[in-house]
Write a protein that holds these residues in place. Structure first.
Motif, PDB file in Angstrom:
ATOM      1  N   SER A 114       0.829  -1.202   0.000  1.00 18.36           N
ATOM      2  CA  SER A 114       0.000   0.000   0.000  1.00 18.36           C
ATOM      3  C   SER A 114       0.860   1.248   0.000  1.00 18.36           C
ATOM      4  O   SER A 114       2.020   1.234   0.421  1.00 18.36           O
ATOM      5  CB  SER A 114      -0.940   0.017   1.222  1.00 18.36           C
ATOM      6  N   ASP A 115       0.289   2.342  -0.461  1.00 21.19           N
ATOM      7  CA  ASP A 115       0.968   3.634  -0.489  1.00 21.19           C
ATOM      8  C   ASP A 115      -0.101   4.710  -0.550  1.00 21.19           C
ATOM      9  O   ASP A 115      -1.287   4.417  -0.715  1.00 21.19           O
ATOM     10  CB  ASP A 115       1.898   3.723  -1.699  1.00 21.19           C
ATOM     11  N   SER A 116       0.305   5.956  -0.414  1.00 19.80           N
ATOM     12  CA  SER A 116      -0.652   7.061  -0.524  1.00 19.80           C
ATOM     13  C   SER A 116       0.030   8.284  -1.102  1.00 19.80           C
ATOM     14  O   SER A 116       1.259   8.439  -1.008  1.00 19.80           O
ATOM     15  CB  SER A 116      -1.263   7.401   0.843  1.00 19.80           C
ATOM     16  N   ASP A 117      -0.763   9.131  -1.713  1.00 18.14           N
ATOM     17  CA  ASP A 117      -0.299  10.420  -2.246  1.00 18.14           C
ATOM     18  C   ASP A 117      -0.956  11.499  -1.390  1.00 18.14           C
ATOM     19  O   ASP A 117      -2.132  11.811  -1.552  1.00 18.14           O
ATOM     20  CB  ASP A 117      -0.715  10.539  -3.711  1.00 18.14           C
ATOM     21  N   TRP A 118      -0.202  12.037  -0.457  1.00 16.74           N
ATOM     22  CA  TRP A 118      -0.777  12.903   0.569  1.00 16.74           C
ATOM     23  C   TRP A 118      -1.161  14.280   0.017  1.00 16.74           C
ATOM     24  O   TRP A 118      -0.372  14.948  -0.637  1.00 16.74           O
ATOM     25  CB  TRP A 118       0.211  13.069   1.728  1.00 16.74           C
ATOM     26  N   ALA A 119      -2.391  14.705   0.289  1.00 16.62           N
ATOM     27  CA  ALA A 119      -2.901  16.046  -0.020  1.00 16.62           C
ATOM     28  C   ALA A 119      -2.629  16.446  -1.468  1.00 16.62           C
ATOM     29  O   ALA A 119      -2.311  17.601  -1.764  1.00 16.62           O
ATOM     30  CB  ALA A 119      -2.296  17.073   0.927  1.00 16.62           C
ATOM     31  N   ALA A 120      -2.789  15.491  -2.388  1.00 15.65           N
ATOM     32  CA  ALA A 120      -2.418  15.740  -3.781  1.00 15.65           C
ATOM     33  C   ALA A 120      -3.479  16.498  -4.568  1.00 15.65           C
ATOM     34  O   ALA A 120      -3.167  17.120  -5.589  1.00 15.65           O
ATOM     35  CB  ALA A 120      -2.124  14.417  -4.475  1.00 15.65           C
ATOM     36  N   ASP A 121      -4.734  16.476  -4.115  1.00 12.47           N
ATOM     37  CA  ASP A 121      -5.797  17.140  -4.854  1.00 12.47           C
ATOM     38  C   ASP A 121      -5.711  18.652  -4.656  1.00 12.47           C
ATOM     39  O   ASP A 121      -5.714  19.158  -3.526  1.00 12.47           O
ATOM     40  CB  ASP A 121      -7.155  16.631  -4.391  1.00 12.47           C
ATOM     41  N   LEU A 122      -5.620  19.379  -5.755  1.00 13.58           N
ATOM     42  CA  LEU A 122      -5.470  20.834  -5.670  1.00 13.58           C
ATOM     43  C   LEU A 122      -6.720  21.531  -5.163  1.00 13.58           C
ATOM     44  O   LEU A 122      -6.644  22.635  -4.620  1.00 13.58           O
ATOM     45  CB  LEU A 122      -5.107  21.396  -7.055  1.00 13.58           C
ATOM     46  N   ASP A 123      -7.875  20.913  -5.307  1.00 14.39           N
ATOM     47  CA  ASP A 123      -9.132  21.561  -4.957  1.00 14.39           C
ATOM     48  C   ASP A 123      -9.542  21.345  -3.501  1.00 14.39           C
ATOM     49  O   ASP A 123     -10.019  22.269  -2.849  1.00 14.39           O
ATOM     50  CB  ASP A 123     -10.252  21.067  -5.890  1.00 14.39           C
ATOM     51  N   THR A 127       1.398  10.432   7.541  1.00 14.61           N
ATOM     52  CA  THR A 127       1.282   9.172   8.260  1.00 14.61           C
ATOM     53  C   THR A 127      -0.166   8.713   8.327  1.00 14.61           C
ATOM     54  O   THR A 127      -0.475   7.525   8.132  1.00 14.61           O
ATOM     55  CB  THR A 127       1.841   9.318   9.687  1.00 14.61           C
ATOM     56  N   GLU A 128      -1.075   9.653   8.605  1.00  9.13           N
ATOM     57  CA  GLU A 128      -2.496   9.307   8.629  1.00  9.13           C
ATOM     58  C   GLU A 128      -2.959   8.805   7.274  1.00  9.13           C
ATOM     59  O   GLU A 128      -3.712   7.839   7.176  1.00  9.13           O
ATOM     60  CB  GLU A 128      -3.329  10.515   9.059  1.00  9.13           C
ATOM     61  N   ALA A 129      -2.508   9.462   6.221  1.00  9.59           N
ATOM     62  CA  ALA A 129      -2.873   9.029   4.868  1.00  9.59           C
ATOM     63  C   ALA A 129      -2.345   7.625   4.581  1.00  9.59           C
ATOM     64  O   ALA A 129      -3.042   6.794   3.976  1.00  9.59           O
ATOM     65  CB  ALA A 129      -2.339  10.021   3.841  1.00  9.59           C
ATOM     66  N   GLU A 130      -1.120   7.335   5.044  1.00 14.66           N
ATOM     67  CA  GLU A 130      -0.544   6.003   4.833  1.00 14.66           C
ATOM     68  C   GLU A 130      -1.346   4.935   5.562  1.00 14.66           C
ATOM     69  O   GLU A 130      -1.586   3.843   5.044  1.00 14.66           O
ATOM     70  CB  GLU A 130       0.912   5.986   5.318  1.00 14.66           C
ATOM     71  N   TYR A 131      -1.763   5.235   6.800  1.00 14.64           N
ATOM     72  CA  TYR A 131      -2.519   4.248   7.565  1.00 14.64           C
ATOM     73  C   TYR A 131      -3.891   3.989   6.949  1.00 14.64           C
ATOM     74  O   TYR A 131      -4.409   2.868   6.998  1.00 14.64           O
ATOM     75  CB  TYR A 131      -2.673   4.708   9.007  1.00 14.64           C
ATOM     76  N   ARG A 132      -4.501   4.993   6.385  1.00 13.72           N
ATOM     77  CA  ARG A 132      -5.792   4.791   5.728  1.00 13.72           C
ATOM     78  C   ARG A 132      -5.621   3.873   4.512  1.00 13.72           C
ATOM     79  O   ARG A 132      -6.479   3.029   4.229  1.00 13.72           O
ATOM     80  CB  ARG A 132      -6.406   6.126   5.325  1.00 13.72           C
ATOM     81  N   SER A 133      -4.536   4.044   3.797  1.00 13.59           N
ATOM     82  CA  SER A 133      -4.253   3.140   2.678  1.00 13.59           C
ATOM     83  C   SER A 133      -4.013   1.727   3.182  1.00 13.59           C
ATOM     84  O   SER A 133      -4.465   0.741   2.576  1.00 13.59           O
ATOM     85  CB  SER A 133      -3.024   3.636   1.899  1.00 13.59           C
ATOM     86  N   LEU A 134      -3.305   1.606   4.310  1.00 14.93           N
ATOM     87  CA  LEU A 134      -3.037   0.300   4.893  1.00 14.93           C
ATOM     88  C   LEU A 134      -4.325  -0.396   5.314  1.00 14.93           C
ATOM     89  O   LEU A 134      -4.478  -1.609   5.169  1.00 14.93           O
ATOM     90  CB  LEU A 134      -2.105   0.463   6.097  1.00 14.93           C
ATOM     91  N   VAL A 150       1.485  -7.345   4.660  1.00 19.28           N
ATOM     92  CA  VAL A 150       1.115  -6.032   4.161  1.00 19.28           C
ATOM     93  C   VAL A 150       2.346  -5.138   4.219  1.00 19.28           C
ATOM     94  O   VAL A 150       2.939  -4.961   5.278  1.00 19.28           O
ATOM     95  CB  VAL A 150      -0.025  -5.409   4.984  1.00 19.28           C
ATOM     96  N   LEU A 151       2.743  -4.604   3.101  1.00 16.35           N
ATOM     97  CA  LEU A 151       3.891  -3.714   3.022  1.00 16.35           C
ATOM     98  C   LEU A 151       3.411  -2.315   2.687  1.00 16.35           C
ATOM     99  O   LEU A 151       2.754  -2.111   1.676  1.00 16.35           O
ATOM    100  CB  LEU A 151       4.870  -4.191   1.942  1.00 16.35           C
ATOM    101  N   ASP A 152       3.690  -1.353   3.572  1.00 25.30           N
ATOM    102  CA  ASP A 152       3.320   0.016   3.265  1.00 25.30           C
ATOM    103  C   ASP A 152       4.530   0.917   3.460  1.00 25.30           C
ATOM    104  O   ASP A 152       5.568   0.514   3.966  1.00 25.30           O
ATOM    105  CB  ASP A 152       2.154   0.497   4.151  1.00 25.30           C
ATOM    106  N   GLU A 153       4.411   2.142   3.032  1.00 23.24           N
ATOM    107  CA  GLU A 153       5.497   3.101   3.108  1.00 23.24           C
ATOM    108  C   GLU A 153       5.209   4.072   4.248  1.00 23.24           C
ATOM    109  O   GLU A 153       5.124   5.275   4.073  1.00 23.24           O
ATOM    110  CB  GLU A 153       5.623   3.846   1.781  1.00 23.24           C
ATOM    111  N   LYS A 154       5.051   3.531   5.433  1.00 23.56           N
ATOM    112  CA  LYS A 154       4.590   4.273   6.591  1.00 23.56           C
ATOM    113  C   LYS A 154       5.757   5.006   7.238  1.00 23.56           C
ATOM    114  O   LYS A 154       6.715   4.402   7.712  1.00 23.56           O
ATOM    115  CB  LYS A 154       3.932   3.295   7.562  1.00 23.56           C
TER     116      LYS A 154
END
Length: 421
Positions: free
Chosen positions: A291-300, A332-339, A361-365
């Motif tokens: 798992s991974d996440s793209d934190w706060a990536a949405d411009l809107d 970190t919160e975004a990563e855990y939600r993906s996890l 489960v491998l994440d980039e936490k």
């Protein structure tokens, strides 16, 4: 049409009678349609399991999808056009549900996997609407099941599976499988007038940043929605377009020319990769996830994007890119939600004959990995609660989450030991 009528009569779908006073009469129309909405992960999991264990996969087609549910209400229908019997005063009193009837979906089971283990024989049956996949370790038991099913409703044995819900399944030299949608993509490119488009190396540029406020409205929003909707179905085998398709799907209500530009790039990528697909090989039965996440990536709205993929042995069976429903206050919160999402998917994958399969489960936490992992998961994102609510399994199996430390964990831990902040 004749084959359909024969099947309807064979299954005693209706009886001919006169219309009682005060009863409504519904019409009867011939409708031909395909419903390719089976959960793709279901297909890939069954194919991976069968390939790994050396089982053949039989494809069955039910001639009438909605004949298996008995009706409790009294419903009267006009006789099928071209096949009237006994005069115009007679109508059909339905005994069973048929396609198009509002009661049909309630009288017919949802997409399901059925599993049977008896006297050493193991059989998996995947059902969706009028298609079935049947596999197991005993050819004689499979033939017996087919015979039993055929005694209840009209079946068509299509042999070894080679096309299921629009996915082409080709057996390779090593007895593995190659899954692709080249015919589907060609039709999509033709619809977008891009069949001869020059291919490009990637489905989206790495610096792409889309917004609902940057660009001008497209001239044909309906075409945009149609193409993007079709691209979502293409992600069944083209997993590398998943992120790009997720991005352009967020602007269906008011698409702009900047969004359409990125849609065309995805189509150009597909035009150059028509022979691409996913491969399924003989492997072990360990289910793992990344798992991974793209934190706060949405411009809107500054929401993050979750992403994960799961493997059945060496075979990738599931992947997802989805915008998170709330704003994460830290990476970190975004990563855990993906996890949490990945853990839920892993739990769903641990079904059938191997309920205690070890899962990783491998994440980039980016956090201190010295704490107890189960405590971190349960307290921060309630992944256990998410796993317990997986609808595909009545009682979720035990899943061992083995968190793999990444270079970020090591770096953060080193900073803490050295007094960094």
């Amino acid at each position: 049409m004749l084959a359909e009528i024969v099947a309807l009569l064979k299954n005693k779908t209706w009886i001919l009678t006169t219309l009682p006073p005060g009863k409504n009469l519904i019409g009867c129309t011939w409708v031909f349609r395909i419903n390719p909405v089976v959960k793709p992960t279901t297909i890939r999991l069954i194919l991976s399991l069968a390939t790994s264990l050396g089982w053949s996969v039989t494809h069955l087609d039910v001639n009438n999808a909605f004949l298996n549910g008995d009706l409790k209400e009294d419903i009267y229908m006009r006789q099928p056009i071209g096949f009237e019997q006994g005069g115009p005063h007679l109508v059909c009193k339905l005994n069973k549900a048929i396609y198009g009837l509002k009661q049909a979906s309630r009288a017919w089971a949802d997409a399901s996997i059925f599993f049977r283990q008896r006297d050493g024989d193991v059989i998996y049956l995947l059902i969706y609407v009028d298609d079935m996949l049947l596999t197991g370790n005993s050819s004689s038991s499979i033939k017996k099941v087919i015979s039993q099913l055929n005694s209840h409703f009209s079946l068509k044995d299509l042999g070894e599976v080679n096309l299921f819900m629009g996915v082409e399944i080709v057996k390779m030299a090593d007895n593995g499988l190659h899954l692709c949608q080249s015919s589907y993509i060609k039709d999509l490119l033709k619809k977008a007038n891009m069949l001869e488009a020059k291919g490009c190396p990637t489905p989206m540029v790495s610096s792409c940043e889309l917004s609902k406020n940057i660009g001008d409205p497209v001239s044909d929003p309906k075409l945009y929605r149609s193409i993007v909707g079709a691209l979502q179905y293409a992600t069944i085998t083209w997993l590398d377009i998943n992120f790009a398709v997720n991005k352009v799907s967020q602007y269906m209500s008011s698409p702009l020319d900047t969004h359409w530009r990125d849609v065309k790039r995805i189509l150009r990528y597909l035009s150059g990769t028509l022979d691409y697909g996913i491969q399924i090989h003989k492997s072990n039965v360990v289910v793992s996830a990344f798992s991974d996440s793209d934190w706060a990536a949405d411009l809107d709205d500054r929401r993050s994007t979750s992403g994960y993929c799961t493997y059945h042995g060496r075979n990738m069976i599931s992947w997802c890119v989805k915008k998170q429903t709330v704003v994460a206050r830290s990476s970190t919160e975004a990563e855990y939600r993906s996890l949490a999402a990945a853990a839920s998917e892993v739990s769903w994958g641990c079904v059938g004959d191997h309920p205690q399969v070890q899962s990783e489960v491998l994440d980039e936490k980016a956090c201190n990995a010295t704490l107890h992992e189960d405590v971190l998961i349960d307290e921060h994102v309630k992944a256990k609660e998410a796993r317990d609510n997986v609808g595909a399994v009545a009682k979720p199996p035990a899943v061992h989450l083995d968190h793999k430390r990444t270079w970020k964990d090591v770096a953060v831990q080193g900073l803490m030991k050295n007094g960094g902040s």
